[in-house]
Design an enzyme around this catalytic site. Structure first.
Site, PDB file in Angstrom:
ATOM      1  CD  GLN A   1      28.099  36.783  39.100  1.00  0.00           C
ATOM      2  OE1 GLN A   1      27.323  35.949  38.639  1.00  0.00           O
ATOM      3  NE2 GLN A   1      29.181  37.182  38.448  1.00  0.00           N
TER       4      GLN A   1
ATOM      5  CB  ALA B   1      36.890  42.530  42.523  1.00  0.00           C
TER       6      ALA B   1
ATOM      7  CB  THR C   1      40.648  37.974  36.758  1.00  0.00           C
ATOM      8  OG1 THR C   1      40.155  37.826  35.427  1.00  0.00           O
ATOM      9  CG2 THR C   1      41.684  39.084  36.748  1.00  0.00           C
ATOM     10  CG  ASP C   2      39.953  34.723  32.893  1.00  0.00           C
ATOM     11  OD1 ASP C   2      39.512  35.560  33.722  1.00  0.00           O
ATOM     12  OD2 ASP C   2      39.301  34.416  31.871  1.00  0.00           O
TER      13      ASP C   2
ATOM     14  CE1 TYR D   1      38.316  42.870  37.283  1.00  0.00           C
ATOM     15  CE2 TYR D   1      38.933  41.457  35.440  1.00  0.00           C
ATOM     16  CZ  TYR D   1      38.416  41.610  36.711  1.00  0.00           C
ATOM     17  OH  TYR D   1      37.999  40.508  37.409  1.00  0.00           O
TER      18      TYR D   1
ATOM     19  CD1 TRP E   1      35.707  33.857  31.245  1.00  0.00           C
ATOM     20  CD2 TRP E   1      34.589  32.440  29.928  1.00  0.00           C
ATOM     21  NE1 TRP E   1      36.278  33.902  29.996  1.00  0.00           N
ATOM     22  CE2 TRP E   1      35.615  33.044  29.170  1.00  0.00           C
ATOM     23  CE3 TRP E   1      33.768  31.498  29.317  1.00  0.00           C
ATOM     24  CZ2 TRP E   1      35.822  32.749  27.829  1.00  0.00           C
ATOM     25  CZ3 TRP E   1      33.985  31.194  27.977  1.00  0.00           C
ATOM     26  CH2 TRP E   1      34.992  31.819  27.240  1.00  0.00           C
TER      27      TRP E   1
END
Ligand SMILES: NC(=O)c1ccc[n+]([C@@H]2O[C@H](COP(=O)([O-])OP(=O)(O)OC[C@H]3O[C@@H](n4cnc5c(N)ncnc54)[C@H](OP(=O)(O)O)[C@@H]3O)[C@@H](O)[C@H]2O)c1
Length: 315
Positions: free
Chosen positions: A11, A64, A105-106, A129, A161
């Site tokens: 993405q 990733a 990432t969060d 992850y 997200w």
């Protein structure tokens, strides 16, 4: 300047292709996009070889291992792609005076904090992850720590997200909303939906100034739009936007039922709160004089999601 972008088919990678192939962007050199076929990140010798061959001045790592649940049983692979491969990229960049733009990432947080997480908050990932992405951040930090002048040399943009051209939650909800008359969606996990194209544009502006690399302050930055929501809130907005765009759906807002995460168990635990504070990034953008140049910077997640759903419904 030569730029190497990993993860061209993801993405974010597709968003970078859109941004960097745009004729208004002047790289002043070659931009090479590579995917799994050209360089398998689980094979570190391939990562090293491509860096040595291309000799990029800027490395953008949009690749990733993102299969959060599968990672629970593929720990070694997740760590190879999310930690060891970025370590190779960072060591190359530190040794060859190149810049690295990486994404995290969060899910490096455990979600126990009440408010939004800052970059100074302690990480404590719940999932494999999250642990593998945390290890990637640390490897990058370590590689550049030995470099006396790491200013403008690496940025790790922690985001959450993500949706864009690829598989994501919004597309899944819109597909289910076409197939079913009712949906159940988690309401007690909070975060910020982030548009991949917005994120790519932000990353490019952070590291570039009119085709030249700029001396931004190296480090980790939280990069999400304004506002916050939960998965149920996101599902409702996406369905509403699709209805507003004229889609005929058997699901209505009244039939999107909120449920607790405990009623939807998944292999990998997720943080209940992954709100990210963007104060540090805002200060850096201000210091770089970028606020006025980034008209989309201030948009809220709601506006971005509505724009995205409108684009999806037009295609
Ligand atoms: N998606 C999210 O919700 C989210 C949330 C927070 C942070 N992030 C972070 O944001 C970044 C971009 O995520 P995204 O949503 O764009 O992910 P994505 O759509 O899943 O794309 C990941 C890309 O990495 C590639 N990749 C995976 N394993 C590889 C390997 N062994 N060798 C080469 N390439 C490989 C994939 O290749 P294939 O296409 O061949 O599979 C895919 O194109 C990542 O750093 C991710 O951790 C994402």
């Amino acid at each position: 300047m030569d730029i190497l972008v990993f993860g061209k088919d993801g993405q974010l990678g597709r968003a970078f292709q859109g941004q960097l192939n745009n004729s208004s962007f002047q790289a002043g050199g070659n931009v090479l996009f590579v995917g799994r076929g050209e360089c398998d990140l689980s094979d570190l010798s391939q990562v090293n070889d491509i860096l040595i061959n291309i000799k990029p001045q800027l490395i953008i790592n949009a690749a990733a291992y993102t299969a959060v649940d599968k990672a629970e049983t593929e720990s070694e692979l997740a760590f190879a792609i999310n930690a060891s491969a970025p370590e190779v990229m960072a060591k190359y960049a530190a040794e060859h005076d190149a810049t690295l733009l990486h994404f995290s990432t969060d899910y490096v947080f455990d979600g126990s904090k009440k408010g939004a997480y800052s970059e100074l908050d302690k990480t404590n990932p719940l999932s494999i992850y999250g642990k593998s992405k945390e290890a990637g951040e640390q490897a990058i930090f370590k590689a550049f720590a030995s470099n006396s002048n790491s200013n403008g040399k690496y940025a790790v943009l922690r985001t959450s997200w993500v949706y864009g051209d690829g598989r994501n939650f919004i597309k899944t909800i819109l597909r289910l909303a076409k197939e079913r008359s009712a949906l159940q969606v988690i309401q007690d996990q909070y975060g910020v939906p982030t548009s991949a194209s917005w994120l790519a544009e932000l990353g490019i502006h952070l590291v570039f100034d009119e085709g030249q690399l700029r001396p931004f302050a190296s480090g980790i930055y939280h990069a999400v739009p304004q506002g916050e929501t939960n998965w149920h809130g996101l599902a409702c907005l996406a369905v509403q936007a699709a209805l507003d765009a004229g889609q005929k759906l058997p699901t209505s807002l009244a039939t999107i039922i909120p449920i607790p995460a405990s009623e939807y168990p998944l292999p990998a635990p997720r943080p209940m709160n992954s709100r990210l504070s963007t104060q540090k990034l805002q200060l850096e953008l201000k210091r770089l004089g970028l606020v006025s140049k980034l008209p989309h910077w201030d948009t809220s997640w709601n506006e971005q999601v509505i724009t995205y759903v409108n684009q999806l419904t037009q295609n």
